[in-house]
Design a protein around this motif. Structure first.
Motif, short mmCIF file in Angstrom:
data_model
loop_
_atom_site.label_atom_id
_atom_site.label_comp_id
_atom_site.label_asym_id
_atom_site.label_seq_id
_atom_site.Cartn_x
_atom_site.Cartn_y
_atom_site.Cartn_z
N MET A 56 44.69 23.19 48.20
CA MET A 56 45.88 23.96 48.45
C MET A 56 45.45 25.33 48.98
SD MET A 56 48.99 25.03 45.88
CE MET A 56 49.74 23.46 45.64
N SER A 57 46.33 25.96 49.71
CA SER A 57 46.07 27.29 50.23
C SER A 57 47.16 28.23 49.74
CB SER A 57 46.07 27.25 51.76
OG SER A 57 47.37 26.95 52.23
N LEU A 58 47.00 29.51 49.99
CA LEU A 58 48.05 30.46 49.62
C LEU A 58 49.34 30.14 50.36
CD1 LEU A 58 46.55 34.06 49.33
CD2 LEU A 58 47.61 32.68 47.57
N ARG A 59 49.23 29.72 51.59
CA ARG A 59 50.42 29.37 52.38
C ARG A 59 51.16 28.21 51.72
NH1 ARG A 59 54.50 30.63 54.22
NH2 ARG A 59 53.85 32.06 55.78
N SER A 60 50.44 27.16 51.36
CA SER A 60 51.12 26.01 50.74
C SER A 60 51.63 26.36 49.34
CB SER A 60 50.21 24.79 50.71
OG SER A 60 49.02 25.06 50.02
N ALA A 61 50.92 27.22 48.62
CA ALA A 61 51.40 27.66 47.30
C ALA A 61 52.70 28.45 47.45
CB ALA A 61 50.34 28.50 46.60
N LEU A 62 52.75 29.33 48.45
CA LEU A 62 53.96 30.11 48.69
C LEU A 62 55.11 29.21 49.13
CD1 LEU A 62 55.33 32.87 48.85
CD2 LEU A 62 54.38 33.13 51.15
N ASP A 63 54.84 28.26 50.01
CA ASP A 63 55.88 27.32 50.46
C ASP A 63 56.41 26.48 49.29
OD1 ASP A 63 55.62 28.27 53.03
OD2 ASP A 63 54.39 26.58 53.72
N GLU A 115 51.25 35.35 53.38
CA GLU A 115 50.59 34.73 52.24
C GLU A 115 49.86 35.75 51.37
OE1 GLU A 115 49.37 33.61 55.50
OE2 GLU A 115 51.10 32.30 55.64
N ARG A 116 49.18 36.69 52.01
CA ARG A 116 48.39 37.66 51.23
C ARG A 116 49.27 38.55 50.35
NH1 ARG A 116 43.19 39.21 51.91
NH2 ARG A 116 42.02 37.53 52.86
N LEU A 117 50.53 38.72 50.72
CA LEU A 117 51.43 39.54 49.91
C LEU A 117 51.86 38.80 48.64
CD1 LEU A 117 53.63 41.21 52.65
CD2 LEU A 117 51.72 42.19 51.37
N LEU A 118 51.63 37.51 48.59
CA LEU A 118 51.96 36.75 47.39
C LEU A 118 51.19 37.28 46.19
CD1 LEU A 118 53.39 34.43 45.95
CD2 LEU A 118 51.51 32.94 46.66
N THR A 119 49.95 37.71 46.42
CA THR A 119 49.14 38.22 45.31
C THR A 119 49.76 39.48 44.71
OG1 THR A 119 47.73 39.47 46.82
CG2 THR A 119 47.00 37.25 46.21
N GLU A 120 50.46 40.26 45.52
CA GLU A 120 51.11 41.47 45.02
C GLU A 120 52.42 41.15 44.30
OE1 GLU A 120 51.57 44.27 48.19
OE2 GLU A 120 49.47 44.07 48.79
N GLU A 121 53.13 40.15 44.77
CA GLU A 121 54.45 39.83 44.23
C GLU A 121 54.42 38.80 43.10
OE1 GLU A 121 57.04 41.54 44.96
OE2 GLU A 121 56.17 42.63 46.63
N ALA A 169 50.36 28.60 41.93
CA ALA A 169 50.05 29.76 42.77
C ALA A 169 49.01 30.65 42.10
CB ALA A 169 51.33 30.56 43.06
N TRP A 170 49.12 30.83 40.78
CA TRP A 170 48.10 31.62 40.06
C TRP A 170 46.73 30.96 40.18
CZ3 TRP A 170 48.23 36.40 39.18
CH2 TRP A 170 49.36 37.06 38.72
N ARG A 171 46.67 29.63 40.06
CA ARG A 171 45.39 28.94 40.20
C ARG A 171 44.81 29.16 41.59
NH1 ARG A 171 48.01 25.10 37.12
NH2 ARG A 171 48.63 23.88 38.93
N GLU A 172 45.65 29.11 42.60
CA GLU A 172 45.18 29.33 43.97
C GLU A 172 44.66 30.75 44.15
OE1 GLU A 172 43.98 28.41 47.61
OE2 GLU A 172 44.79 27.00 46.15
N VAL A 173 45.37 31.72 43.61
CA VAL A 173 44.90 33.11 43.69
C VAL A 173 43.56 33.25 42.97
CG1 VAL A 173 45.38 35.47 42.90
CG2 VAL A 173 47.18 34.14 44.00
N GLY A 174 43.44 32.62 41.82
CA GLY A 174 42.17 32.68 41.07
C GLY A 174 41.02 32.05 41.83
N GLU A 175 41.26 30.91 42.48
CA GLU A 175 40.20 30.26 43.26
C GLU A 175 39.77 31.13 44.44
OE1 GLU A 175 41.33 26.33 44.46
OE2 GLU A 175 41.73 25.71 42.39
N LEU A 176 40.75 31.73 45.11
CA LEU A 176 40.41 32.59 46.25
C LEU A 176 39.69 33.85 45.80
CD1 LEU A 176 43.58 32.21 48.45
CD2 LEU A 176 41.29 31.29 48.86
N LEU A 177 40.07 34.37 44.66
CA LEU A 177 39.40 35.55 44.14
C LEU A 177 37.93 35.24 43.89
CD1 LEU A 177 39.76 38.45 43.15
CD2 LEU A 177 40.29 37.52 40.90
N GLY A 178 37.66 34.06 43.39
CA GLY A 178 36.27 33.65 43.15
C GLY A 178 35.46 33.59 44.44
N LEU A 179 36.11 33.32 45.55
CA LEU A 179 35.39 33.26 46.83
C LEU A 179 35.02 34.64 47.35
CD1 LEU A 179 37.49 30.54 48.70
CD2 LEU A 179 35.22 30.28 47.66
N TYR A 180 35.82 35.65 47.00
CA TYR A 180 35.59 36.98 47.53
C TYR A 180 34.79 37.89 46.61
CZ TYR A 180 38.79 35.80 51.23
OH TYR A 180 39.38 35.20 52.31
#
Length: 183
Positions: A1-8, A68-74, A141-152
């Motif tokens: 899943m991506s942030l885009r698909s999580a937001l959708d 998609e990136r604004l999802l992390t803020e909202e 969506a939280w899981r997706e944010v957590g996975e992406l955070l681990g990449l950065y």
């Protein structure tokens, strides 16, 4: 899943919840029987309005996530709004005590009150699945944010045992131990 698909996914599940909440509000306020100004019915109407307000708040925050990136803020605000809606739903609308009070009031009223009470309970049941699905979408969506955070984040450094004060003082006898930075 991506942030885009999580937001959708979150937007889709929220749209279904918003529609169910709208139908519930219509049942409570528009279909309410005449001369039913009973405290328990007024309380149900108030709680349903609070439930809808929390659902609308979640939607407003989702609309603010235009990318998609604004999802992390909202996402924290969306999560809080969905949790508030769930709390109103489970504790003040679907719990035993409020349902029993509503049924008792309907039994004491006219046949129109009893039909309205049955319609209200059916409308409440139609909110359950969309509410659960929206909460699951928030968790996803939280899981997706957590996975992406681990990449950065940089990889964790190797840990080593801290040196004791004696080791430090004997290895560098000319320098006193201090917490100040060297100039």
């Amino acid at each position: 899943m991506s942030l885009r698909s999580a937001l959708d996914d979150l937007r889709g599940s929220h749209a279904t919840l918003r529609q169910a909440a709208f139908e519930l509000v219509m049942t409570v306020h528009e279909d309410r029987p005449l001369r039913s100004e009973v405290a328990v019915m007024d309380h149900v109407a108030e709680v349903v309005s609070e439930f809808q307000a929390a659902v609308v708040e979640a939607g407003d925050r989702l609309e603010a996530a235009t990318r998609e990136r604004l999802l992390t803020e909202e996402l924290p605000a969306v999560d809080q709004a969905v949790a508030t809606a769930a709390e109103h739903y489970w504790r003040q609308l679907r719990a035993y005590a409020p349902v029993a009070e509503l049924r008792r009031a309907a039994r004491g009223g006219t046949a129109e009150w009893r039909r309205w009470q049955g319609s209200l309970e059916q409308s409440l049941l139609r909110c359950e699945e969309p509410l659960d699905q929206t909460a699951a979408s928030v968790r996803s969506a939280w899981r997706e944010v957590g996975e992406l955070l681990g990449l950065y984040l940089p990889p964790p450094a190797e840990s080593r045992a801290p040196e004791s004060a004696e080791t430090v003082s004997t290895s560098h006898p000319a320098r006193p131990i201090t917490t100040r930075r060297s100039s």
